[in-house]
Scaffold this motif. Structure first.
Motif: not given
Length: 394
Positions: A265, A312, A315-316, A378-381
């Motif tokens: 991450f 992280q 967050y993701e 990078p964000k949540e998919s």
């Protein structure tokens, strides 16, 4: 060899930052010579006790002097300046001398010949100018009264403790020499390969290192990084990563778990090729163990070392509030009196403030340092977002 009953070496420091200069040990006085550094947490923790000892035994001819011979900085002037500022901020009314040495002379005179391989280390110089004790400052409360009444140096307890200390020091120095002999040829191959981005040669050097030093977390983490992020070899890299996670948890080591979390991450890495389910499962497992080992509500602990990667993960995973909370806790831990080198502190703070801005999607500041949200962070998919919404709906 410097041991109990040896004549005390001279004090050769560059500057005395606190107290009057000490030119020689005076007969009839007892001196505690304490080797320490501002970045060393046990050293800092021992300082209030040394203040108490100086105050308690000053009428008995005891004098404490700290020797700062391990300050980390690019130059002597920078180290001296940092040390002076740190003392002013944290121990403005210090009641004992502080000497500063950047040359290594004090280590050659005191630490090396006594097989002392770590700090804090305390030396007690008896009234006749001979060494009466070498060890940890936490032992002084018990040992110092025995030295002052004259019974310590002739005791079986003292002789046994000194013999054991020397044997342990010799074992540690032997292990350090052995490790240096192993790592020097490896780094001779690894460093140029990393600079040239020749990942195949770098991997060969790291695999050699892991084979002979499987308990070195830096080589283990670099092994996973080369395979997963530089070479993007999931077939070989995933088993290496799984083993790193298992070993980190089995060792109950925050350092190891943080190293594994960063492979999973770190926002600087592209993890789009990593199987999402397994990546998040590993992250969940590691995060839970890290937070159990070093919980947010506990005041002490170097949370800045591991909380960035844990934040992280949250967050993701879609828990933005938890991510923000953990970054803020990590930033607070940087402000506590357990010091770290300034360069590392600025680097870690910069990364944490940037993460905070990205999580909040607005400008974030910590002290004088500010950051604005980054593009491409990078964000949540989408897939994970749909799954989370589905779970909430059910």
């Amino acid at each position: 060899m410097l041991r109990m009953e040896s004549p005390a070496p001279p004090i050769k420091v560059e500057n005395w930052l606190r107290g009057q200069p000490l030119t020689s040990f005076q007969p009839g006085k007892v001196y505690i010579v304490e080797f320490w550094a501002t970045w060393c947490k046990p050293c800092v923790a021992a300082m209030p006790h040394l203040v108490q000892l100086q105050d308690k035994y000053k009428d008995g001819g005891v004098e404490v002097l700290g020797v700062a011979a391990y300050e980390r900085a690019r130059t002597a002037d920078e180290a001296r300046s940092n040390l002076d500022a740190w003392l002013t901020e944290n121990f403005s009314n210090l009641n004992y001398r502080i000497g500063f040495d950047y040359t290594g002379n004090m280590n050659k005179l005191w630490m090396d010949p006594s097989f002392s391989v770590g700090i804090p280390t305390s030396f007690v110089v008896d009234r006749d100018g001979h060494i009466a004790f070498i060890g940890f400052p936490t032992q002084l409360h018990d040992v110092l009264p025995k030295i002052l009444n004259g019974g310590w140096r002739t005791s079986d307890e003292a002789r046994a403790a000194d013999t054991e200390r020397i044997a342990e020091g010799e074992r540690t120095m032997h292990e350090m020499t052995r490790k240096r002999a192993l790592t020097e040829p490896i780094f001779a191959k690894l460093t140029p390969a990393m600079k040239a981005e020749d990942w195949a040669k770098a991997l060969s050097a790291v695999e050699e290192a892991v084979a002979v030093m499987p308990d070195d977390v830096n080589f283990r983490a670099l092994h996973a990084d080369l395979l997963l992020h530089k070479m993007r070899d999931l077939q070989t890299g995933l088993p290496v990563m799984r083993q790193l996670v298992r070993d980190a948890i089995d060792k109950k080591s925050e350092l190891w778990m943080a190293g594994a979390m960063r492979q999973l991450f770190d926002p600087a890495n592209d993890n789009s090729h990593f199987p999402p389910a397994e990546r998040f499962a590993m992250g969940k497992n590691l995060s839970e163990h890290i937070l159990a080992l070093n919980p947010p509500q506990r005041a002490e602990g170097s949370k800045f070392l591991s909380y960035g990667a844990v934040a992280q993960y949250y967050y993701e995973s879609g828990n933005k509030d938890r991510a923000i909370e953990l970054v803020e806790v990590a930033l607070k831990s940087l402000d506590r009196p357990e010091p770290i080198p300034d360069e590392l502190k600025q680097q870690v703070m910069s990364l944490l403030v940037q993460a905070l801005a990205n999580y909040k999607d607005e400008k974030a500041c910590h002290g004088p340092l500010c950051a604005t949200p980054q593009d491409g962070f990078p964000k949540e998919s989408k897939r994970r977002r749909r799954k989370r919404k589905h779970e909430k709906g059910s």
